[in-house]
Each structure stands twice: as structure tokens, then as C-alpha cells.
Design a protein around this motif. Structure first.
Motif, PDB file in Angstrom:
ATOM      1  N   LEU A   1       0.993  -0.906  -0.221  1.00 48.57           N
ATOM      2  CA  LEU A   1      -0.032   0.045  -0.058  1.00 48.57           C
ATOM      3  C   LEU A   1       0.491   1.734  -0.011  1.00 48.57           C
ATOM      4  O   LEU A   1       0.088   2.509  -0.358  1.00 48.57           O
ATOM      5  N   ALA A   2       2.128   1.223  -0.038  1.00 51.01           N
ATOM      6  CA  ALA A   2       3.123   2.638  -0.035  1.00 51.01           C
ATOM      7  C   ALA A   2       4.185   2.063  -0.894  1.00 51.01           C
ATOM      8  O   ALA A   2       4.722   1.399  -1.104  1.00 51.01           O
TER       9      ALA A   2
ATOM     10  N   HIS B   1       9.823   2.826  -9.066  1.00 49.12           N
ATOM     11  CA  HIS B   1       9.092   0.981 -10.203  1.00 49.12           C
ATOM     12  C   HIS B   1       8.293   1.550  -9.420  1.00 49.12           C
ATOM     13  O   HIS B   1       7.259   1.013  -9.569  1.00 49.12           O
ATOM     14  N   LEU B   2       7.022   3.105 -10.204  1.00 43.36           N
ATOM     15  CA  LEU B   2       5.288   2.885  -9.567  1.00 43.36           C
ATOM     16  C   LEU B   2       4.405   1.624  -9.913  1.00 43.36           C
ATOM     17  O   LEU B   2       3.947   1.374  -9.799  1.00 43.36           O
TER      18      LEU B   2
ATOM     19  N   GLY C   1     -10.849   1.570  -7.206  1.00 43.28           N
ATOM     20  CA  GLY C   1     -11.552   2.604  -7.236  1.00 43.28           C
ATOM     21  C   GLY C   1     -11.432   3.817  -6.985  1.00 43.28           C
ATOM     22  O   GLY C   1     -11.338   5.337  -7.369  1.00 43.28           O
ATOM     23  N   TYR C   2      -9.594   3.892  -7.276  1.00 42.42           N
ATOM     24  CA  TYR C   2      -8.650   4.831  -7.419  1.00 42.42           C
ATOM     25  C   TYR C   2      -8.897   5.091  -8.142  1.00 42.42           C
ATOM     26  O   TYR C   2      -8.253   4.660  -9.584  1.00 42.42           O
ATOM     27  N   ALA C   3      -8.268   6.796  -9.023  1.00 42.65           N
ATOM     28  CA  ALA C   3      -7.472   6.838  -8.934  1.00 42.65           C
ATOM     29  C   ALA C   3      -6.424   6.171 -10.617  1.00 42.65           C
ATOM     30  O   ALA C   3      -5.129   5.821  -9.323  1.00 42.65           O
ATOM     31  N   PRO C   4      -6.352   6.432 -11.652  1.00 43.69           N
ATOM     32  CA  PRO C   4      -5.059   5.856 -12.369  1.00 43.69           C
ATOM     33  C   PRO C   4      -3.838   6.577 -11.436  1.00 43.69           C
ATOM     34  O   PRO C   4      -3.631   7.954 -11.735  1.00 43.69           O
ATOM     35  N   GLY C   5      -3.001   6.208 -11.135  1.00 53.68           N
ATOM     36  CA  GLY C   5      -1.747   6.802 -10.777  1.00 53.68           C
ATOM     37  C   GLY C   5      -2.092   7.425  -9.393  1.00 53.68           C
ATOM     38  O   GLY C   5      -0.879   7.791  -8.610  1.00 53.68           O
ATOM     39  N   GLU C   6      -2.778   6.990  -8.546  1.00 54.35           N
ATOM     40  CA  GLU C   6      -3.223   6.909  -7.406  1.00 54.35           C
ATOM     41  C   GLU C   6      -2.230   6.649  -6.439  1.00 54.35           C
ATOM     42  O   GLU C   6      -2.877   5.711  -5.426  1.00 54.35           O
ATOM     43  N   HIS C   7      -1.188   6.957  -6.251  1.00 55.45           N
ATOM     44  CA  HIS C   7      -0.574   6.031  -5.301  1.00 55.45           C
ATOM     45  C   HIS C   7      -0.005   6.271  -4.156  1.00 55.45           C
ATOM     46  O   HIS C   7      -0.744   7.874  -3.873  1.00 55.45           O
ATOM     47  N   HIS C   8       0.228   6.083  -3.187  1.00 51.77           N
ATOM     48  CA  HIS C   8       0.159   6.247  -1.472  1.00 51.77           C
ATOM     49  C   HIS C   8       1.888   6.259  -1.590  1.00 51.77           C
ATOM     50  O   HIS C   8       2.577   4.893  -1.875  1.00 51.77           O
TER      51      HIS C   8
ATOM     52  N   MET D   1      12.110   5.881   3.476  1.00 49.20           N
ATOM     53  CA  MET D   1      12.032   7.399   3.633  1.00 49.20           C
ATOM     54  C   MET D   1      12.342   8.739   2.396  1.00 49.20           C
ATOM     55  O   MET D   1      12.053   9.348   2.286  1.00 49.20           O
ATOM     56  N   ALA D   2      13.648   8.553   2.686  1.00 51.89           N
ATOM     57  CA  ALA D   2      14.424   9.359   1.931  1.00 51.89           C
ATOM     58  C   ALA D   2      13.868   9.313   0.327  1.00 51.89           C
ATOM     59  O   ALA D   2      14.198  10.963   0.088  1.00 51.89           O
ATOM     60  N   ARG D   3      13.911   7.975  -0.518  1.00 53.73           N
ATOM     61  CA  ARG D   3      13.172   8.551  -1.578  1.00 53.73           C
ATOM     62  C   ARG D   3      12.391   9.144  -1.273  1.00 53.73           C
ATOM     63  O   ARG D   3      11.561   9.744  -2.645  1.00 53.73           O
ATOM     64  N   SER D   4      10.972   8.815  -0.667  1.00 55.34           N
ATOM     65  CA  SER D   4       9.511   9.473  -1.136  1.00 55.34           C
ATOM     66  C   SER D   4      10.199  10.870  -0.726  1.00 55.34           C
ATOM     67  O   SER D   4       9.154  11.031  -1.220  1.00 55.34           O
ATOM     68  N   LEU D   5      10.590  11.686   0.855  1.00 56.75           N
ATOM     69  CA  LEU D   5      10.557  12.422   0.792  1.00 56.75           C
ATOM     70  C   LEU D   5      11.504  13.315  -0.555  1.00 56.75           C
ATOM     71  O   LEU D   5      11.030  14.133  -0.901  1.00 56.75           O
ATOM     72  N   ASP D   6      12.314  13.048  -1.611  1.00 59.30           N
ATOM     73  CA  ASP D   6      12.603  13.169  -2.559  1.00 59.30           C
ATOM     74  C   ASP D   6      12.338  13.206  -3.084  1.00 59.30           C
ATOM     75  O   ASP D   6      11.962  13.979  -4.397  1.00 59.30           O
ATOM     76  N   PHE D   7      10.720  11.850  -3.452  1.00 61.78           N
ATOM     77  CA  PHE D   7       9.811  12.244  -4.819  1.00 61.78           C
ATOM     78  C   PHE D   7       8.675  13.476  -4.346  1.00 61.78           C
ATOM     79  O   PHE D   7       8.403  14.180  -5.549  1.00 61.78           O
ATOM     80  N   LEU D   8       8.147  13.409  -2.902  1.00 59.74           N
ATOM     81  CA  LEU D   8       7.877  14.676  -2.687  1.00 59.74           C
ATOM     82  C   LEU D   8       8.181  16.079  -3.243  1.00 59.74           C
ATOM     83  O   LEU D   8       7.179  17.084  -3.813  1.00 59.74           O
TER      84      LEU D   8
END
Length: 314
Positions: A217-218, A224-225, A233-240, A262-269
Motif C-alpha cells: 500500500l506504500a 518503479h511505480l 476505485g482509485y484514480a490511475p496513478g493514485e499511489h501513496h 523515507m528519503a526516497r519518498s521525500l525526494d519524490f515529494l
């Protein structure tokens, strides 16, 4: 600057400053409420203008309406609007007193038989509403609506009769989760991060974190999305991503992820900031106005998350 209660950012390197670009985006597109919130968080603005802006959405029943939560249009009060209002009040240190007492009376009036909140009260029928939000005559209790509200009230040491059964509902709902989806998990985290019984909360969070990882779920590797499923039911590309669950380093959800994840996640954000200075909305868009109103909200939250992790914002 006394008239606005905010001091502008110094005009240094605007093309290279994420905060400067975000400020331009907010002044260009945001509602007054999000403008005031941005000023409070990043421009030394005061809490009073935020509270005044929030009052425009308040109804005589103690709840909030008028599309405070942009996907629910129309004037009527709804539990999701009340949750949004409480998040605003918590952010500015005003989640208490008579104002919150009135909100709790409203929550009591719309509670389900087991003392929790529905996501949508049937009074919404007849007003424009996101097609992914069903309106039914006898709506069930929802952790999605109840968890964040109960968590915020506990976080601010608000005590009200409504809280007792609503807290029991949240415990039962969280501990019964065997499969879930990202927004429900976020609601569970919002409850667990402030639930009074800390050992019980830590145990529940540990189990929930295993569920998140087992069910993917994360997104743990943003490069590699496609390897991560989008919830039905989520939109295409509605990743978390990890930062969506652990919005601050002291969240119980932070323990679910390694430092590298977490570092990769924050970089992405950080890299999601668009050319106009704002962050994108990942959920399903169904009307032009709702998308326009939601992006400044998402932008302020992205900046707050980056700052919480020491990512050089503000």
C-alpha cells in the motif's frame, strides 16, 4: 505588513526557491483560507486571520459546510468538513474552547447508532458531490471520517461525552483491519498517533505497518511505480508513499519504513513541485473548481511535511 499579518518572503533566488515559487502559486490560485494558512506557516502570520477565514464555512448547527472539503459542494454541514475544520484549528493551536464544544455537539447530532461518524450524511443529497462519494439513507460508521476527528480531539486534550463511544469504535475498527486501502490507513494513523492508550496504539500501529508492507500500500521505490498496485476505485496513478502515512518523524507510521525508503519518498515529494510552484492532486478529478481549490491545500501540506523532516523549507 500589519494589515495582512504576514511578512513576505525575501526576494532571493526566486527561480530556485521551492518556497518562493509555492508562495506565488498560493497567491495566484488559493482560497482565502489557504492563503491565510500559508501565511501562518511560512510568513510569520498570526492565527486570528486563519480563524476568521474558517468562520466563513461554519454553520449555525456547529458544523461546517460550503465546500470546505472541496469534493463536497453546497452549504450543508458534513462530518468530513468538520474534520477539515479541526485540522485547521489544530494547525494554528486553536483546537479547543467553545468553538470545538460546538463542533462536538454537531458530531453528536450526526453520529451513527454506534456513536461514530458516517463519511457523508444524507443531507448532502441534491448538492454537487464527487461521484466516488456515495450518498445513502442510512450511512454506516466510517473509520475514514471518525479516526482523524477522534485523534485530533485527543491530541488537544478535548474531553466530550461524544468521544467515549467514538474512541471505542476506532479501536475496534483499527484492530479489526485485515485488509484496507491507503486513505483508511491514514485515518487509522491519525487516530493511533494521538490515542491515549500508548502501548495499545503502538501494538496496533506495528500490526498495521506489516499490513501496509504485505499489501504493498506504500510505494517504496518511486522509480518503479508500476510495481505497486493502485487501490480499487482509485484514480490511475493514485499511489501513496511513506510520507503520506508518516507526515512527521514522530508519527507511529515512521517506524514502518527504513531511512532509505523515507528519503526516497521525500525526494519524490520534493520533486513533485510543478513549474507553477504548486503540487499536483493525485486523486480523481471530477470538476475544474475542485481541482483548483485542492491544489493549494496539497501544496501547503507538502511544504509542511518537507519542513517536518528538515528538508530546508521555511
Amino acid at each position: 505588513m500589519a494589515e495582512t499579518g504576514a511578512s513576505p518572503l525575501p526576494p532571493t533566488s526566486p527561480a530556485h526557491s521551492p518556497l518562493f515559487r509555492a508562495e506565488h502559486f498560493v497567491w495566484l490560485t488559493a482560497r482565502v483560507l489557504e492563503q491565510r494558512l500559508f501565511a501562518y506557516h511560512f510568513l510569520n502570520g498570526g492565527p486570528d486571520p486563519v480563524e476568521t477565514a474558517l468562520d466563513a464555512y461554519r454553520n449555525t448547527d456547529g458544523g461546517y459546510g460550503h465546500a470546505l472539503e472541496p469534493d463536497l459542494r453546497g452549504p450543508v454541514s458534513q462530518p468530513l468538513h468538520a474534520g477539515h475544520a479541526l485540522r485547521v484549528l489544530d494547525a494554528i493551536g486553536r483546537c479547543g474552547g467553545q468553538r470545538v464544544e460546538r463542533v462536538c455537539r454537531y458530531l453528536t447530532s450526526v453520529s451513527t447508532p454506534d456513536g461514530a461518524l458516517p463519511a457523508i450524511h444524507p443531507s448532502q443529497r441534491g448538492y454537487p458531490t464527487a461521484p466516488f462519494v456515495p450518498i445513502v439513507d442510512d450511512p454506516p460508521s466510517e473509520l475514514l471520517a471518525t479516526g482523524p476527528v477522534v485523534g485530533l480531539l485527543h491530541r488537544n486534550e478535548v474531553w466530550h461525552a461524544w468521544l467515549f463511544r467514538a474512541t471505542d469504535f476506532c479501536w475496534q475498527a483499527v484492530e479489526a483491519l485485515r485488509k484496507s486501502h491507503p486513505y483508511e490507513v491514514q485515518a487509522a494513523v491519525a487516530f493511533l498517533d494521538s490515542a491515549p492508550d500508548r502501548p495499545r496504539a503502538e501494538a496496533a500501529a506495528d500490526r498495521l505497518g506489516r499490513l501496509v508492507r504485505e499489501h504493498r500500500l506504500a510505494v517504496l521505490d518511486p522509480e518503479h511505480l508500476d510495481a505497486y498496485p493502485v487501490a480499487p476505485g482509485y484514480a490511475p496513478g493514485e499511489h501513496h508513499f511513506p510520507h503520506d502515512y508518516a507526515k512527521t518523524p514522530d508519527s507511529l507510521a515512521r517506524a514502518w519504513f527504513t531511512d532509505d525508503e523515507m528519503a526516497r519518498s521525500l525526494d519524490f515529494l520534493a520533486n513533485e513541485q510543478e513549474e507553477d510552484g504548486g503540487w499536483p492532486v493525485r486523486w480523481r478529478q471530477w470538476a475544474p473548481g475542485t481541482a483548483l481549490e485542492a491544489r493549494p491545500m496539497v501544496t501547503v501540506e507538502a511544504l509542511r511535511t518537507l519542513r517536518a523532516y528538515g528538508r530546508g523549507v521555511g
